[in-house]
Write an enzyme that holds these catalytic residues in place. Structure first.
Site, short mmCIF file in Angstrom:
data_model
loop_
_atom_site.label_atom_id
_atom_site.label_comp_id
_atom_site.label_asym_id
_atom_site.label_seq_id
_atom_site.Cartn_x
_atom_site.Cartn_y
_atom_site.Cartn_z
CE LYS A 9 37.70 -31.37 -63.16
NZ LYS A 9 38.22 -32.34 -64.13
NE ARG A 84 42.30 -26.99 -64.67
CZ ARG A 84 41.05 -27.28 -65.02
NH1 ARG A 84 40.04 -26.65 -64.46
NH2 ARG A 84 40.83 -28.18 -65.94
NE ARG A 123 33.88 -33.61 -72.19
CZ ARG A 123 34.64 -33.01 -71.29
NH1 ARG A 123 34.28 -32.98 -70.02
NH2 ARG A 123 35.79 -32.48 -71.64
NE ARG A 156 35.44 -29.16 -72.90
CZ ARG A 156 35.73 -29.27 -71.61
NH1 ARG A 156 34.78 -29.50 -70.72
NH2 ARG A 156 36.99 -29.17 -71.20
NE ARG A 167 41.39 -30.80 -71.26
CZ ARG A 167 40.26 -31.43 -71.59
NH1 ARG A 167 40.09 -31.90 -72.82
NH2 ARG A 167 39.30 -31.57 -70.71
P1 AP5 Z 1 32.87 -34.82 -67.22
O1 AP5 Z 1 31.94 -34.81 -66.06
O2 AP5 Z 1 32.60 -33.90 -68.35
O3 AP5 Z 1 34.39 -34.69 -66.72
P2 AP5 Z 1 35.18 -33.45 -66.10
O4 AP5 Z 1 36.03 -33.98 -65.00
O5 AP5 Z 1 34.24 -32.33 -65.77
O6 AP5 Z 1 36.09 -33.11 -67.35
P3 AP5 Z 1 36.55 -31.73 -68.01
O7 AP5 Z 1 37.19 -32.12 -69.30
O8 AP5 Z 1 35.40 -30.77 -68.10
O9 AP5 Z 1 37.60 -31.24 -67.00
P4 AP5 Z 1 38.75 -30.29 -67.28
O10 AP5 Z 1 39.19 -30.04 -65.90
O11 AP5 Z 1 39.80 -30.76 -68.19
O12 AP5 Z 1 38.06 -29.10 -68.10
P5 AP5 Z 1 37.54 -27.66 -67.67
O13 AP5 Z 1 36.32 -27.38 -68.46
O14 AP5 Z 1 37.51 -27.51 -66.18
O15 AP5 Z 1 32.92 -36.33 -67.76
C1 AP5 Z 1 33.70 -36.69 -68.88
C2 AP5 Z 1 32.97 -37.76 -69.72
O16 AP5 Z 1 32.89 -38.97 -68.96
C3 AP5 Z 1 31.52 -37.40 -70.08
O17 AP5 Z 1 31.24 -37.89 -71.35
C4 AP5 Z 1 30.66 -38.15 -69.02
O18 AP5 Z 1 29.37 -38.50 -69.50
C5 AP5 Z 1 31.52 -39.38 -68.76
N1 AP5 Z 1 31.45 -39.85 -67.37
C6 AP5 Z 1 31.48 -39.07 -66.25
N2 AP5 Z 1 31.46 -39.84 -65.14
C7 AP5 Z 1 31.44 -41.14 -65.60
C8 AP5 Z 1 31.41 -42.42 -64.93
N3 AP5 Z 1 31.43 -42.51 -63.58
N4 AP5 Z 1 31.41 -43.52 -65.69
C9 AP5 Z 1 31.41 -43.45 -67.04
N5 AP5 Z 1 31.43 -42.27 -67.74
C10 AP5 Z 1 31.43 -41.14 -67.02
O19 AP5 Z 1 38.75 -26.73 -68.17
C11 AP5 Z 1 38.99 -26.52 -69.54
C12 AP5 Z 1 40.12 -25.52 -69.70
O20 AP5 Z 1 39.78 -24.25 -69.06
C13 AP5 Z 1 41.47 -25.87 -69.07
O21 AP5 Z 1 42.22 -26.73 -69.91
C14 AP5 Z 1 42.11 -24.50 -68.88
O22 AP5 Z 1 42.61 -24.00 -70.12
C15 AP5 Z 1 40.94 -23.63 -68.48
N6 AP5 Z 1 40.72 -23.54 -67.03
C16 AP5 Z 1 39.61 -23.97 -66.35
N7 AP5 Z 1 39.75 -23.76 -65.03
C17 AP5 Z 1 40.97 -23.17 -64.86
C18 AP5 Z 1 41.70 -22.73 -63.72
N8 AP5 Z 1 41.18 -22.85 -62.47
N9 AP5 Z 1 42.94 -22.20 -63.90
C19 AP5 Z 1 43.45 -22.06 -65.15
N10 AP5 Z 1 42.82 -22.47 -66.28
C20 AP5 Z 1 41.59 -23.03 -66.14
#
Ligand code: AP5
Length: 215
Positions: A9, A84, A123, A156, A167
């Site tokens: 994402k 979410r 990552r 991270r 997660r």
């Molecule tokens: P990356 O692009 O970083 O993936 P992502 O989907 O953004 O993963 P996140 O871990 O950031 O998502 P998340 O939803 O768990 O975390 P968030 O920060 O939102 O890609 C991942 C890896 O793969 C990278 O190394 C990249 O280079 C590689 N890659 C990407 N595409 C690729 C491809 N096509 N092929 C090969 N490799 C590839 O949330 C964190 C925490 O915040 C949550 O756990 C929660 O506690 C809180 N939080 C956030 N939003 C909310 C909400 N709305 N409500 C409640 N709590 C929330």
């Protein structure tokens, strides 16, 4: 953008924000920045972030409402990681109805659990500019250093395998129903996320063009 942790994402949103000149609003990035600055919100969110649990809906809705009120979001925005839960999706609809700016699309990135774990344990992220790397799929030119600003990359805290598994559990129970919510509204675009970063980008842009006809 909706999808399990590690689906890509943030990677795709960073591309879309440049392609369409609209801000990338990542709730995870905002929460991590708040925690780093030790704000009231950051302190409240810290224990949820560490365990991979969701931060309560009221806090998230308030945070998004104030972010969408900023000037740069007037002509559009990409939400990454929000909504979410179904209550967050309902609150977003109500907010956007008040602003008379309905959501154009919900882009879902779909990926298998084993691929997710492999992506997240390798990552690395730049703490300064937020650029996302992967040790094998998308490495920086110099080991451990951001290509954009030369800052040392970090792993991270929530990218440890046990937290990743939690997660994923949270995603299946609390976030997966949001997919049906947008499917019923006819807004859902599903993209297979196991393809290369470039291929996923192309498919998203093609799907958005078909959906909107104007982008
Ligand atoms: P990356 O692009 O970083 O993936 P992502 O989907 O953004 O993963 P996140 O871990 O950031 O998502 P998340 O939803 O768990 O975390 P968030 O920060 O939102 O890609 C991942 C890896 O793969 C990278 O190394 C990249 O280079 C590689 N890659 C990407 N595409 C690729 C491809 N096509 N092929 C090969 N490799 C590839 O949330 C964190 C925490 O915040 C949550 O756990 C929660 O506690 C809180 N939080 C956030 N939003 C909310 C909400 N709305 N409500 C409640 N709590 C929330």
């Amino acid at each position: 953008m909706i999808g399990p942790p590690g689906a890509g994402k943030g990677t795709q949103a960073a591309f879309l924000t440049q392609r369409f000149s609209i801000p990338h609003i990542s709730t995870g990035d905002i929460l991590r920045a708040e925690r780093k600055r030790n704000t009231n919100l950051g302190r409240k969110a810290a224990s949820y972030l560490d365990k991979g649990e969701l931060v309560p809906d009221e806090l998230m809705v308030e945070m998004i409402e104030s972010r969408l009120g900023l000037d740069d979001a007037r002509t559009g925005f990409i939400l990454d990681g929000f909504p979410r839960t179904v209550p967050q999706a309902e609150a977003l609809d109500a907010m956007l109805a008040r602003l008379n700016r309905p959501l154009q699309a919900a882009i879902r990135l779909d990926l298998k659990d084993d691929d997710i774990v492999a992506r997240l344990v390798e990552r690395r992220v730049c703490p300064r500019c937020g650029r996302i790397y992967h040790l094998r799929n998308n490495p920086p030119s110099t080991d451990g250093i951001c290509d954009t600003d030369g800052t040392r990359l970090y792993h991270r805290d929530d990218d440890q395998e046990a937290t990743i598994r939690n997660r994923l559990k949270v995603y299946r129970t609390q976030t997966a129903p949001v997919i049906d919510y947008y499917d019923k509204q006819g807004l859902l675009i599903t993209i297979p996320a196991h393809l290369t970063i470039d291929e996923v980008q192309k498919r998203i842009v093609t799907a958005l063009r078909e959906e909107a006809g104007t982008l």
